[in-house]
Design a protein around this motif. Structure first.
Motif, mmCIF file in Angstrom:
data_model
loop_
_atom_site.group_PDB
_atom_site.id
_atom_site.type_symbol
_atom_site.label_atom_id
_atom_site.label_comp_id
_atom_site.label_asym_id
_atom_site.label_seq_id
_atom_site.Cartn_x
_atom_site.Cartn_y
_atom_site.Cartn_z
ATOM 1 N N GLY A 178 10.530 13.282 -9.165
ATOM 2 C CA GLY A 178 10.175 14.144 -8.194
ATOM 3 C C GLY A 178 10.902 13.247 -6.672
ATOM 4 O O GLY A 178 10.501 13.619 -5.814
ATOM 5 N N LEU A 179 11.436 12.110 -6.879
ATOM 6 C CA LEU A 179 12.055 11.344 -5.597
ATOM 7 C C LEU A 179 13.324 11.328 -5.635
ATOM 8 O O LEU A 179 14.206 11.776 -6.813
ATOM 9 C CB LEU A 179 11.837 9.884 -6.120
ATOM 10 N N THR A 180 13.955 11.538 -4.362
ATOM 11 C CA THR A 180 15.500 11.752 -4.253
ATOM 12 C C THR A 180 16.209 10.203 -4.435
ATOM 13 O O THR A 180 15.315 9.412 -4.578
ATOM 14 C CB THR A 180 15.502 11.895 -2.779
ATOM 15 N N ALA A 181 17.400 10.269 -4.407
ATOM 16 C CA ALA A 181 18.017 8.845 -4.691
ATOM 17 C C ALA A 181 17.626 7.978 -3.587
ATOM 18 O O ALA A 181 17.162 6.806 -3.699
ATOM 19 C CB ALA A 181 19.563 9.060 -4.841
ATOM 20 N N ASP A 182 17.537 8.389 -2.324
ATOM 21 C CA ASP A 182 17.240 7.567 -1.236
ATOM 22 C C ASP A 182 15.759 7.208 -1.254
ATOM 23 O O ASP A 182 15.435 5.761 -0.982
ATOM 24 C CB ASP A 182 17.546 8.244 0.224
ATOM 25 N N GLU A 183 15.043 8.014 -1.678
ATOM 26 C CA GLU A 183 13.442 7.687 -1.638
ATOM 27 C C GLU A 183 13.417 6.721 -2.884
ATOM 28 O O GLU A 183 12.561 5.709 -2.784
ATOM 29 C CB GLU A 183 12.662 8.812 -2.187
ATOM 30 N N SER A 184 13.971 6.781 -4.017
ATOM 31 C CA SER A 184 13.942 5.896 -5.057
ATOM 32 C C SER A 184 14.313 4.555 -4.617
ATOM 33 O O SER A 184 13.861 3.419 -4.990
ATOM 34 C CB SER A 184 14.759 6.203 -6.035
ATOM 35 N N GLU A 185 15.388 4.351 -3.841
ATOM 36 C CA GLU A 185 15.893 3.288 -3.421
ATOM 37 C C GLU A 185 14.954 2.388 -2.389
ATOM 38 O O GLU A 185 14.666 1.208 -2.491
ATOM 39 C CB GLU A 185 17.344 3.317 -2.539
ATOM 40 N N VAL A 186 14.299 3.223 -1.383
ATOM 41 C CA VAL A 186 13.417 2.515 -0.482
ATOM 42 C C VAL A 186 12.071 2.144 -1.461
ATOM 43 O O VAL A 186 11.468 1.136 -1.013
ATOM 44 C CB VAL A 186 12.926 3.655 0.545
ATOM 45 N N TYR A 187 11.663 2.815 -2.247
ATOM 46 C CA TYR A 187 10.597 2.554 -2.995
ATOM 47 C C TYR A 187 10.825 1.419 -3.994
ATOM 48 O O TYR A 187 9.946 0.404 -3.864
ATOM 49 C CB TYR A 187 9.993 3.644 -3.921
ATOM 50 N N ARG A 188 11.943 1.227 -4.585
ATOM 51 C CA ARG A 188 12.124 -0.197 -4.981
ATOM 52 C C ARG A 188 12.209 -1.137 -4.274
ATOM 53 O O ARG A 188 11.620 -2.291 -4.616
ATOM 54 C CB ARG A 188 13.477 0.247 -5.735
ATOM 55 N N LEU A 189 12.656 -1.153 -2.985
ATOM 56 C CA LEU A 189 12.522 -2.354 -2.195
ATOM 57 C C LEU A 189 11.489 -2.432 -1.726
ATOM 58 O O LEU A 189 10.830 -3.940 -1.522
ATOM 59 C CB LEU A 189 13.466 -1.991 -0.753
ATOM 60 N N LEU A 190 10.649 -1.482 -1.469
ATOM 61 C CA LEU A 190 9.149 -1.723 -0.965
ATOM 62 C C LEU A 190 8.224 -2.385 -2.121
ATOM 63 O O LEU A 190 7.501 -3.389 -1.961
ATOM 64 C CB LEU A 190 8.433 -0.223 -0.877
ATOM 65 N N VAL A 191 8.513 -2.035 -3.393
ATOM 66 C CA VAL A 191 7.623 -2.613 -4.483
ATOM 67 C C VAL A 191 8.192 -4.020 -4.696
ATOM 68 O O VAL A 191 7.237 -5.188 -4.836
ATOM 69 C CB VAL A 191 8.234 -1.878 -5.777
ATOM 70 N N ALA A 192 9.417 -4.421 -4.157
ATOM 71 C CA ALA A 192 10.077 -5.719 -4.418
ATOM 72 C C ALA A 192 9.551 -6.728 -3.257
ATOM 73 O O ALA A 192 8.980 -8.040 -3.185
ATOM 74 C CB ALA A 192 11.441 -5.835 -4.427
ATOM 75 N N THR A 193 9.285 -6.140 -2.240
ATOM 76 C CA THR A 193 8.648 -7.069 -1.100
ATOM 77 C C THR A 193 7.092 -6.932 -0.882
ATOM 78 O O THR A 193 6.760 -7.738 -0.010
ATOM 79 C CB THR A 193 9.401 -6.640 0.264
ATOM 80 N N GLY A 194 6.463 -5.772 -1.345
ATOM 81 C CA GLY A 194 5.171 -5.739 -1.281
ATOM 82 C C GLY A 194 4.634 -4.799 -0.089
ATOM 83 O O GLY A 194 4.040 -3.978 -0.101
ATOM 84 N N THR A 195 5.183 -5.472 1.075
ATOM 85 C CA THR A 195 4.809 -4.672 2.421
ATOM 86 C C THR A 195 6.265 -4.984 3.144
ATOM 87 O O THR A 195 6.640 -5.899 3.410
ATOM 88 C CB THR A 195 3.909 -5.399 3.225
ATOM 89 N N ALA A 196 6.527 -3.755 4.132
ATOM 90 C CA ALA A 196 7.925 -4.001 4.576
ATOM 91 C C ALA A 196 7.729 -2.728 5.793
ATOM 92 O O ALA A 196 6.973 -1.682 5.707
ATOM 93 C CB ALA A 196 8.972 -3.684 3.828
ATOM 94 N N SER A 197 8.566 -3.011 6.734
ATOM 95 C CA SER A 197 8.770 -2.070 7.999
ATOM 96 C C SER A 197 9.807 -1.389 7.621
ATOM 97 O O SER A 197 10.853 -1.860 6.810
ATOM 98 C CB SER A 197 8.525 -2.894 9.246
ATOM 99 N N ALA A 198 10.279 -0.518 8.706
ATOM 100 C CA ALA A 198 11.479 0.265 8.507
ATOM 101 C C ALA A 198 12.527 -0.566 8.942
ATOM 102 O O ALA A 198 13.658 -0.715 8.381
ATOM 103 C CB ALA A 198 11.344 1.591 9.390
ATOM 104 N N GLN A 199 12.369 -1.465 9.964
ATOM 105 C CA GLN A 199 13.382 -2.385 10.032
ATOM 106 C C GLN A 199 13.800 -3.245 8.871
ATOM 107 O O GLN A 199 15.145 -3.771 8.849
ATOM 108 C CB GLN A 199 13.065 -3.396 11.245
ATOM 109 N N ASP A 200 12.646 -3.844 8.199
ATOM 110 C CA ASP A 200 13.137 -4.799 6.822
ATOM 111 C C ASP A 200 13.793 -3.789 6.032
ATOM 112 O O ASP A 200 14.771 -4.317 4.968
ATOM 113 C CB ASP A 200 11.606 -4.955 6.282
ATOM 114 N N ILE A 201 13.484 -2.599 5.849
ATOM 115 C CA ILE A 201 14.068 -1.770 4.773
ATOM 116 C C ILE A 201 15.585 -1.670 5.170
ATOM 117 O O ILE A 201 16.367 -1.673 4.557
ATOM 118 C CB ILE A 201 13.486 -0.452 4.535
ATOM 119 N N SER A 202 15.764 -1.395 6.442
ATOM 120 C CA SER A 202 17.018 -1.340 7.052
ATOM 121 C C SER A 202 17.761 -2.369 6.950
ATOM 122 O O SER A 202 19.105 -2.211 6.447
ATOM 123 C CB SER A 202 16.986 -0.918 8.426
ATOM 124 N N GLY A 203 17.414 -3.712 6.927
ATOM 125 C CA GLY A 203 17.941 -4.853 7.057
ATOM 126 C C GLY A 203 18.305 -5.106 5.458
ATOM 127 O O GLY A 203 19.428 -5.789 5.330
#
Length: 329
Positions: A6-31
């Motif tokens: 049920g995730l889009t490709a972009d949602e999958s990418e952001v979730y992977r980054l969030l899992v890798a960092t533990g906690t992140a902001s929009a700025q972190d994800i954008s970077g």
């Protein structure tokens, strides 16, 4: 691959980054990606809405990933359950299609008739219309037509129709059975016997067969199949020929008794040919047999060919089996 839960490709990418960092902001994800800050923030909110991320209590700009085993495994299980249900539905449709196709393809090849009277009438008509050959599986305890009432057989035999009848052993438990068989054989019926037959059956001119189905105590409920030219009929003919091959020929003595072909069979080999057969069945080569009998290999081969013709078989293996069954050894 997370699109399947049920995730889009972009949602999958952001979730992977969030899992890798533990906690992140929009700025972190954008970077860490090609996403701009506004898009990253919208995707983080979408993940929060779907239960895959949670906002920090002290700041709505920071997000923590919900563990995959908590967030994704239930989704995966629901997806798996739905897939199983879909697969079951597809299998059911496929089976329905198979049955429907079979019914359409066999609708003209198989006819079901009901009642002993209808079966009896079909058997009479079948024999009336036979030009060349009738093939019978005769089991004990008739269900529609008694042997003594089957005048159609003798009429057909009189026209020159070949009757091949296979009788199972239990058929002769009837005290009158021998008389029926003797009468048929004397009228030129060719009869053989086997220990047990799988079904009752009559086949006319290799073009139509009649066989009763499940037996019923009520004659009106007896059902039978009329099988016309089809792969099913081919299988029934092959079944008959298989049992015919293993059947023991029935002879009628001058005294009107049934006897089986054996050592007294006038066509059986004698003397050296019996010795030759015993050596062949023992597995000896033609050269070894020739040495034992002090003749040439060519003579052995010629005599074996003659024995195959006598037995009416095409191979040496069949000859060995036939010789054992006919007590030629």
């Amino acid at each position: 691959m997370l699109e399947t839960v049920g995730l889009t490709a972009d949602e999958s990418e952001v979730y992977r980054l969030l899992v890798a960092t533990g906690t992140a902001s929009a700025q972190d994800i954008s970077g860490r990606s090609d996403l701009d800050v506004v898009t990253a923030r919208l995707l983080l909110r979408a993940l929060e809405h779907k239960g895959l991320a949670s906002a920090a209590e002290d700041s709505s700009e920071w997000f923590t990933a919900v563990p995959p085993q908590v967030a994704l495994m239930p989704r995966l299980q629901r997806h798996f359950d739905a897939l199983e249900q879909t697969r079951a539905a597809v299998y059911e449709l496929a089976e329905t299609h198979r049955r429907s196709a079979w019914a359409r393809s066999t609708g003209e090849a198989v006819e079901i008739i009901t009642g002993a009277a209808a079966l009896r009438q079909h058997l009479r008509q079948l024999q009336h219309g036979t030009d060349r050959e009738m093939m019978w599986f005769v089991k004990a305890q008739y269900v529609a037509m008694s042997p003594e009432s089957n005048q159609e057989e003798f009429d057909a035999l009189g026209r020159g129709v070949l009757y091949r009848a296979l009788y199972e052993q239990a058929y002769f438990d009837d005290p009158d059975a021998v008389d029926y068989v003797v009468k048929g054989v004397r009228a030129r019926e060719v009869a053989r016997a086997v220990p047990l037959l799988p079904l009752r059956m009559a086949i006319a001119d290799r073009s139509v067969a009649i066989l009763p189905l499940a037996a019923s105590g009520n004659p009106r409920e007896l059902r039978a199949a009329v099988v016309r030219e089809s792969s099913l009929l081919d299988a029934l003919i092959a079944l008959f020929e298989h049992y015919w091959e293993i059947g023991a020929p029935l002879r009628v003595t001058e005294e009107g008794q049934i006897g089986r072909a054996g050592t007294t069979d006038a066509a059986s080999p004698v003397g050296e040919d019996r010795h030759l057969l015993s050596l062949m069945v023992a597995g000896m080569t033609d050269e070894a047999i020739a040495g034992q009998l002090r003749v040439s290999k060519r003579t052995i081969q010629r005599r074996i060919q003659g024995l195959m013709s006598l037995a009416g078989v095409a191979t040496r293996m069949q000859l060995g089996w036939h010789a054992a069954r006919r007590d030629w050894l």
